[in-house]
Design a protein around this motif. Structure first.
Motif, PDB file in Angstrom:
ATOM      1  N   GLY A 130     -32.517 -25.831 -72.869  1.00 25.33           N
ATOM      2  CA  GLY A 130     -34.013 -25.351 -73.708  1.00 25.33           C
ATOM      3  C   GLY A 130     -34.139 -26.617 -74.347  1.00 25.33           C
ATOM      4  O   GLY A 130     -32.943 -26.994 -75.253  1.00 25.33           O
ATOM      5  N   ARG A 131     -35.241 -27.249 -75.152  1.00 24.62           N
ATOM      6  CA  ARG A 131     -36.132 -28.944 -75.237  1.00 24.62           C
ATOM      7  C   ARG A 131     -35.631 -28.513 -76.706  1.00 24.62           C
ATOM      8  O   ARG A 131     -35.829 -29.541 -77.419  1.00 24.62           O
ATOM      9  CB  ARG A 131     -37.463 -28.201 -75.138  1.00 24.62           C
ATOM     10  N   ASN A 132     -36.107 -27.938 -77.560  1.00 21.52           N
ATOM     11  CA  ASN A 132     -35.659 -27.068 -78.876  1.00 21.52           C
ATOM     12  C   ASN A 132     -34.347 -27.748 -79.137  1.00 21.52           C
ATOM     13  O   ASN A 132     -33.476 -29.078 -80.303  1.00 21.52           O
ATOM     14  CB  ASN A 132     -36.397 -26.061 -80.090  1.00 21.52           C
ATOM     15  N   GLN A 184     -43.603 -32.759 -80.532  1.00 23.63           N
ATOM     16  CA  GLN A 184     -44.586 -32.321 -81.266  1.00 23.63           C
ATOM     17  C   GLN A 184     -44.141 -31.461 -82.056  1.00 23.63           C
ATOM     18  O   GLN A 184     -42.457 -30.782 -81.567  1.00 23.63           O
ATOM     19  CB  GLN A 184     -45.852 -31.994 -79.937  1.00 23.63           C
ATOM     20  N   ALA A 185     -44.419 -31.054 -82.642  1.00 25.53           N
ATOM     21  CA  ALA A 185     -43.990 -29.078 -83.442  1.00 25.53           C
ATOM     22  C   ALA A 185     -45.146 -28.052 -83.096  1.00 25.53           C
ATOM     23  O   ALA A 185     -45.849 -28.214 -83.869  1.00 25.53           O
ATOM     24  CB  ALA A 185     -43.910 -29.944 -85.287  1.00 25.53           C
ATOM     25  N   ARG A 186     -44.350 -26.874 -83.237  1.00 25.54           N
ATOM     26  CA  ARG A 186     -45.135 -25.960 -83.007  1.00 25.54           C
ATOM     27  C   ARG A 186     -44.260 -25.098 -84.011  1.00 25.54           C
ATOM     28  O   ARG A 186     -43.376 -24.897 -84.401  1.00 25.54           O
ATOM     29  CB  ARG A 186     -45.281 -25.086 -81.598  1.00 25.54           C
ATOM     30  N   PRO A 187     -45.402 -23.589 -84.492  1.00 26.38           N
ATOM     31  CA  PRO A 187     -44.164 -22.779 -85.812  1.00 26.38           C
ATOM     32  C   PRO A 187     -43.296 -22.200 -84.409  1.00 26.38           C
ATOM     33  O   PRO A 187     -43.525 -21.534 -83.310  1.00 26.38           O
ATOM     34  CB  PRO A 187     -45.124 -22.262 -85.982  1.00 26.38           C
ATOM     35  N   THR A 188     -42.457 -21.258 -85.155  1.00 24.76           N
ATOM     36  CA  THR A 188     -41.384 -20.641 -84.017  1.00 24.76           C
ATOM     37  C   THR A 188     -41.366 -18.604 -84.723  1.00 24.76           C
ATOM     38  O   THR A 188     -42.878 -18.982 -84.120  1.00 24.76           O
ATOM     39  CB  THR A 188     -39.212 -20.577 -84.655  1.00 24.76           C
ATOM     40  N   ASP A 189     -40.856 -18.981 -85.725  1.00 25.78           N
ATOM     41  CA  ASP A 189     -41.309 -16.929 -85.903  1.00 25.78           C
ATOM     42  C   ASP A 189     -42.784 -16.573 -86.166  1.00 25.78           C
ATOM     43  O   ASP A 189     -43.050 -15.740 -85.686  1.00 25.78           O
ATOM     44  CB  ASP A 189     -40.837 -16.257 -86.822  1.00 25.78           C
ATOM     45  N   LEU A 190     -43.144 -17.781 -86.914  1.00 24.27           N
ATOM     46  CA  LEU A 190     -44.825 -17.409 -87.414  1.00 24.27           C
ATOM     47  C   LEU A 190     -45.287 -16.989 -88.187  1.00 24.27           C
ATOM     48  O   LEU A 190     -46.414 -16.084 -88.131  1.00 24.27           O
ATOM     49  CB  LEU A 190     -45.880 -17.667 -85.976  1.00 24.27           C
ATOM     50  N   LEU A 191     -44.492 -15.517 -89.153  1.00 31.68           N
ATOM     51  CA  LEU A 191     -44.463 -14.689 -89.408  1.00 31.68           C
ATOM     52  C   LEU A 191     -45.141 -15.349 -91.266  1.00 31.68           C
ATOM     53  O   LEU A 191     -44.983 -16.971 -91.401  1.00 31.68           O
ATOM     54  CB  LEU A 191     -43.106 -13.925 -90.567  1.00 31.68           C
ATOM     55  N   GLY A 224     -45.210 -11.076 -73.308  1.00 29.69           N
ATOM     56  CA  GLY A 224     -45.013 -11.970 -72.115  1.00 29.69           C
ATOM     57  C   GLY A 224     -44.148 -13.064 -73.072  1.00 29.69           C
ATOM     58  O   GLY A 224     -44.038 -12.951 -74.081  1.00 29.69           O
ATOM     59  N   ALA A 225     -44.207 -14.208 -72.451  1.00 24.76           N
ATOM     60  CA  ALA A 225     -43.513 -15.101 -73.037  1.00 24.76           C
ATOM     61  C   ALA A 225     -44.150 -16.264 -74.122  1.00 24.76           C
ATOM     62  O   ALA A 225     -44.058 -17.252 -74.406  1.00 24.76           O
ATOM     63  CB  ALA A 225     -43.519 -16.012 -71.823  1.00 24.76           C
ATOM     64  N   GLU A 252     -40.860 -20.724 -76.292  1.00 26.07           N
ATOM     65  CA  GLU A 252     -39.650 -21.853 -75.831  1.00 26.07           C
ATOM     66  C   GLU A 252     -39.832 -22.344 -74.869  1.00 26.07           C
ATOM     67  O   GLU A 252     -38.964 -22.810 -74.376  1.00 26.07           O
ATOM     68  CB  GLU A 252     -38.577 -21.499 -76.972  1.00 26.07           C
ATOM     69  N   SER A 253     -39.320 -21.230 -73.681  1.00 28.02           N
ATOM     70  CA  SER A 253     -39.569 -21.356 -72.655  1.00 28.02           C
ATOM     71  C   SER A 253     -41.034 -21.784 -71.030  1.00 28.02           C
ATOM     72  O   SER A 253     -40.844 -22.211 -69.810  1.00 28.02           O
ATOM     73  CB  SER A 253     -38.833 -20.238 -71.874  1.00 28.02           C
ATOM     74  N   VAL A 254     -41.819 -22.269 -72.052  1.00 26.80           N
ATOM     75  CA  VAL A 254     -42.794 -22.054 -70.863  1.00 26.80           C
ATOM     76  C   VAL A 254     -43.375 -23.537 -70.758  1.00 26.80           C
ATOM     77  O   VAL A 254     -43.104 -24.314 -71.866  1.00 26.80           O
ATOM     78  CB  VAL A 254     -44.451 -21.636 -72.058  1.00 26.80           C
ATOM     79  N   GLN A 255     -43.389 -24.241 -69.821  1.00 21.42           N
ATOM     80  CA  GLN A 255     -43.542 -25.483 -69.795  1.00 21.42           C
ATOM     81  C   GLN A 255     -45.310 -25.464 -70.051  1.00 21.42           C
ATOM     82  O   GLN A 255     -46.229 -25.327 -68.899  1.00 21.42           O
ATOM     83  CB  GLN A 255     -43.600 -25.514 -67.887  1.00 21.42           C
TER      84      GLN A 255
END
Length: 642
Positions: free
Chosen positions: A47-49, A211-218, A252-253, A317-320
């Protein structure tokens, strides 16, 4: 993914002594390159992360403990003239990175302690964010897929050969020093993948530009009571995700939800999707995506639409994810418009439009793993530019969804203007039967384009590896014509293969314009000067090619090119370019041509000469270089494209 055992580390050989200070200096100076090497050698299955964090961890752990000798001797002797290639410290830390990257790709064994590099890195860690390199184009994605099919040693051989430019003999020494049992087999396997050295240096594989994106986003809470409640919720969710099953949820993803904003929730509600009536386009003055009706066999599949919207807002994380240059990939500001939802080949596909972008969500028919999300900027599209969208690409073929006003679709080879067009089947929902796409690499023996017809005429669209095809035109930039006419097809044919240089650049339209014809000095006829200009959706990043074709030539030759130039455009149609040409008698000439309105042309530098009017022909020598300058009839100057 194939795996190959890495042998135990060999005993140090006699060679340069590398101490901590020397290795640290090399690591600091060449850190981005070492991290890129590690990222490319790590198995993509991580995985990229995880690959980004592991690559940084491996590079940071490459320093020796105390003093080390011998490993630096693997640096190629023929490249020891100085700089990075002549630095024993760099050779040492590079070897450490190669060795640990190979170890990280080994499968875990049940009754053996895992190596440190096989475990998730303890440091560095970034809490609350996912980090990944910027998405590249179709070429980078194809190369990443090819590398994922290689064994770890073969992938290391390919990367070292491409990025480090190591010859086979020193490359085998590096692999052997890193613990590879059979370096020759690794090199042989790596040779089965086409060399794409330039792609290895692209932003797609740069783990230092992220690039950065949130993970759990809680949602973060200010008070301790709410924080404890959120922690408990995370624990419960983690337990549920660990239960048997394929992981399908309502989203889904997509990544976990993090906002309770009413506007954001509305944008994710399938019931609020905008759906245009099937006949709305017939009474509308608009000819853009806003009047496309919702089509496809799955437009009422609420679960699919929910997943598509959720992944658009929060790609997991798995989305291209890919986007044309200059196109934002963020969530829609409100409920988007549904264009299509249906099964295409072996995937479920959803097309959405938010007034600025078209987004395509695709997932396998048998799950959500491997979902993809693509974006294309389409603001201001109209007519031909809103005539079709790519539904899928598979086995070199392309399927399109055409606009509701398209009455006929056909496939045409741009290299064979007299061969005619082959009709494509248009289904009831507007999708075409598959047609062969343009060549992605190798010899250019055909260039197939989509020909669409509606009440206003016939147009040509070409696939350049993006979600929306580019519109082909011909003629003077101020008043271009459709490229589908017989004369324009003949004008385009010798220059069709040059479209490959505009792939994955966000190109909106490409115009071909024969701006001059020049009699050849040996009396063998007249050569054609053609300017092809690719304008983009974002405005910047234009590509301009000045091409030269001798009588009877099958293909045109690129004489000059420029980016972000007004040449050949509607704002400034003037152009000047030159080429060295060898006559049939063996004499070399500098030939140059400008467009209409060019009063004179002058060459300086390696070739000197001038002429009144837009054409120049001066005797020259092979390999000579010259600077071109022109003067327009209104007194303004114009410089030659390079």
């Amino acid at each position: 993914m194939q795996s190959q055992d890495v042998a135990p580390r060999p005993a140090p050989s006699s060679g340069a002594v590398v101490d901590v200070e020397q290795a640290e200096a090399a690591l600091v100076e060449h850190y981005p390159r070492l991290v890129r090497l590690a990222y490319l050698m790590l198995p993509p299955s991580l995985g990229r992360n995880r690959r980004v964090l592991t690559a940084h961890a491996l590079a940071q752990r490459a320093l020796p403990r105390g003093r080390a000798a011998g490993d630096a001797s693997v640096i190629p002797a023929q490249q020891s003239g100085g700089g990075r290639d002549g630095d024993p410290g760099y050779a040492f830390v590079r070897l450490q990175v190669v060795r640990t990257a190979l170890e990280a790709g080994l499968p875990l064994r049940r009754w053996a302690w895992p190596k440190r590099s096989q475990l998730p890195p303890f440091l560095p860690q970034v809490w609350g964010l996912r980090l990944f390199p910027r998405s590249g184009g179709s070429d980078e994605l194809a190369l990443d897929q090819r590398l994922s099919a290689l064994s770890g040693p073969a992938r290391a051989a390919y990367v070292l050969r491409g990025l480090e430019q190591l010859a086979d003999t020193p490359l085998r020494r590096v692999l052997a020093a890193a613990g590879v049992e059979d370096p020759a087999a690794a090199l042989k396997e790596a040779s089965g993948v086409d060399a794409r050295d330039a792609l290895l240096a692209s932003p797609e594989f740069d783990p230092c530009s992220l690039q950065a994106r949130p993970t759990d986003l809680l949602r973060r809470r200010q008070h301790m009571k709410a924080a404890l409640a959120a922690t408990a919720a995370v624990a419960v969710c983690g337990a549920l995700l660990a239960l048997p099953g394929d992981g399908w949820g309502p989203d889904g993803a997509a990544a976990p939800s993090y906002a309770q904003n009413p506007a954001a929730e509305a944008a994710l509600d399938p019931a609020r999707l905008e759906r245009v009536a099937p006949a709305a386009w017939e009474s509308s003055a608009r000819t853009d995506f806003s009047v496309w009706p919702a089509r496809g066999g799955l437009v009422d599949d609420t679960a699919l639409l929910r997943r598509a919207l959720a992944v658009w807002a929060r790609p997991g994380e798995s989305v291209q994810v890919s986007a044309t240059p200059g196109t934002a990939s963020g969530a829609p500001s409100g409920p988007p418009q549904l264009l299509y939802a249906g099964v295409v080949d072996q995937a479920r596909v959803v097309l959405l439009y938010d007034g600025l972008r078209v987004a395509r969500y695709a997932e396998p028919k048998d799950g959500t793993g491997g979902a993809a999300l693509d974006f294309a900027r389409v603001d201001g599209a109209g007519g031909a530019e809103a005539g079709a969208v790519v539904l899928s690409r598979a086995d070199g073929n392309v399927r399109y969804l055409t606009a509701p006003w398209v009455t006929r679709a056909a496939e045409r080879d741009l290299l064979k203007p007299s061969a005619g067009a082959m009709d494509l089947t248009l289904s009831a929902d507007g999708s075409t039967s598959p047609l062969a796409g343009p060549p992605a690499s190798g010899a250019c023996t055909s260039w197939n384009v989509l020909q669409v017809q509606d009440a206003s005429g016939t147009r040509l669209l070409t696939d350049l590896g993006e979600l929306t095809p580019a519109h082909l035109t011909a003629g003077r930039p101020a008043a271009p014509r459709e490229a589908s006419g017989a004369e324009n097809l003949r004008e385009w044919a010798p220059f069709a293969c040059s479209l490959a240089s505009m792939r994955s650049q966000g190109v909106r339209t490409v115009n071909a314009w024969e701006y001059a014809r020049q009699p050849l000095p040996d009396g063998s006829g007249s050569a054609a000067w053609v300017c092809t200009r690719g304008d983009t959706w974002r405005g910047g990043g234009t590509r301009v090619l000045a091409q030269f074709r001798t009588p009877g030539g099958t293909y045109g030759a690129v004489a000059a090119k420029a980016e972000n130039s007004p040449a050949c455009g509607s704002r400034d149609p003037h152009v000047l370019a030159g080429v060295l040409w060898k006559s049939g008698s063996g004499n070399w000439y500098l030939l140059a041509a400008g467009g209409r309105g060019t009063a004179s042309v002058e060459a300086t530098g390696g070739v000197s000469g001038s002429a009144t009017g837009p054409l120049l022909a001066v005797r020259a020598t092979q390999g000579a270089r010259a600077e071109l300058k022109g003067t327009l009839t209104d007194g303004r100057g114009v410089t030659g494209l390079r």
